[in-house]
Design a protein around this motif. Structure first.
Motif, mmCIF file in Angstrom:
data_model
loop_
_atom_site.group_PDB
_atom_site.id
_atom_site.type_symbol
_atom_site.label_atom_id
_atom_site.label_comp_id
_atom_site.label_asym_id
_atom_site.label_seq_id
_atom_site.Cartn_x
_atom_site.Cartn_y
_atom_site.Cartn_z
ATOM 1 N N LYS A 1 57.929 -59.226 60.053
ATOM 2 C CA LYS A 1 57.572 -58.167 60.988
ATOM 3 C C LYS A 1 57.257 -56.898 60.216
ATOM 4 O O LYS A 1 57.807 -56.656 59.138
ATOM 5 C CB LYS A 1 58.727 -57.878 61.958
ATOM 6 N N GLU B 1 51.410 -57.874 67.316
ATOM 7 C CA GLU B 1 52.199 -59.114 67.316
ATOM 8 C C GLU B 1 51.357 -60.298 66.851
ATOM 9 O O GLU B 1 51.828 -61.123 66.050
ATOM 10 C CB GLU B 1 52.757 -59.397 68.717
ATOM 11 N N ASP B 2 50.117 -60.407 67.337
ATOM 12 C CA ASP B 2 49.241 -61.498 66.907
ATOM 13 C C ASP B 2 48.947 -61.407 65.412
ATOM 14 O O ASP B 2 48.946 -62.423 64.706
ATOM 15 C CB ASP B 2 47.934 -61.497 67.694
ATOM 16 N N GLU C 1 50.777 -59.915 63.077
ATOM 17 C CA GLU C 1 51.985 -60.246 62.322
ATOM 18 C C GLU C 1 52.100 -61.758 62.170
ATOM 19 O O GLU C 1 52.372 -62.273 61.084
ATOM 20 C CB GLU C 1 53.233 -59.711 63.027
ATOM 21 N N HIS C 2 51.875 -62.456 63.256
ATOM 22 C CA HIS C 2 51.959 -63.925 63.239
ATOM 23 C C HIS C 2 50.914 -64.512 62.290
ATOM 24 O O HIS C 2 51.227 -65.412 61.498
ATOM 25 C CB HIS C 2 51.781 -64.471 64.652
ATOM 26 N N SER D 1 46.309 -57.672 68.895
ATOM 27 C CA SER D 1 47.605 -56.995 69.001
ATOM 28 C C SER D 1 48.345 -57.063 67.672
ATOM 29 O O SER D 1 48.096 -57.948 66.839
ATOM 30 C CB SER D 1 48.457 -57.655 70.089
ATOM 31 N N TYR E 1 52.098 -48.473 70.928
ATOM 32 C CA TYR E 1 52.771 -48.875 72.159
ATOM 33 C C TYR E 1 52.119 -48.400 73.455
ATOM 34 O O TYR E 1 52.456 -48.913 74.514
ATOM 35 C CB TYR E 1 54.235 -48.393 72.136
ATOM 36 N N GLN F 1 58.126 -50.415 64.713
ATOM 37 C CA GLN F 1 59.500 -50.274 65.201
ATOM 38 C C GLN F 1 60.087 -48.928 64.791
ATOM 39 O O GLN F 1 60.761 -48.272 65.582
ATOM 40 C CB GLN F 1 60.388 -51.415 64.694
#
Length: 134
Positions: free
Chosen positions: A81, A70-71, A73-74, A68, A115, A86
């Motif tokens: 971010k 999000e993963d 980015e981390h 993902s 998304y 976005q």
């Protein structure tokens, strides 16, 4: 991340820039000078982002790993971010409200990939069927 060459990347940049100009002309108050997009804040920033920015690096990893955003980015950005996902959500919201989704296929495809789980490989079909080519 799909392994396509420079001509495909150039098509993405060209069509994306055309959509950016069209979006600005529709939604910005006052006159929008196309020449503004030829400045450093326009095409130069777009090329840098597409070839070397963090959006490109994370997007490539997204395609290659299936992780993902999000993963990634981390893992890759130390708490930062991406701006791309976005921004695509904000643009899509406006296009949907104004019933203009079909006029901005690249913008919409980026949103759907980020998304809605649209397969990334379908992005090439989006390029091939872009209204600019028809």
């Amino acid at each position: 991340g799909l392994g396509f060459g420079d001509n495909t990347k150039a098509a993405v940049i060209r069509l994306g820039l055309m959509e950016m100009v069209a979006f600005a002309k529709l939604f910005c108050k006052g006159m929008v000078a196309t020449s503004t997009f030829l400045e450093s804040c326009g095409v130069a920033d777009l090329i840098t982002t597409c070839y070397g920015g963090r959006n490109r690096r994370v997007s490539e990893a997204f395609v290659k790993t299936g992780k993902s955003i999000e993963d990634l980015e981390h893992e890759m950005l130390n708490g930062q971010k991406l701006q791309g996902p976005q921004a695509s959500a904000e643009v899509y919201k406006i296009l949907k409200q104004k019933n203009l989704v079909d006029k901005f296929p690249l913008f919409v495809a980026v949103y759907q990939i980020c998304y809605e789980g649209k397969p990334v490989k379908e992005f090439i079909t989006c390029l091939q069927n872009h209204p600019e080519h028809i």
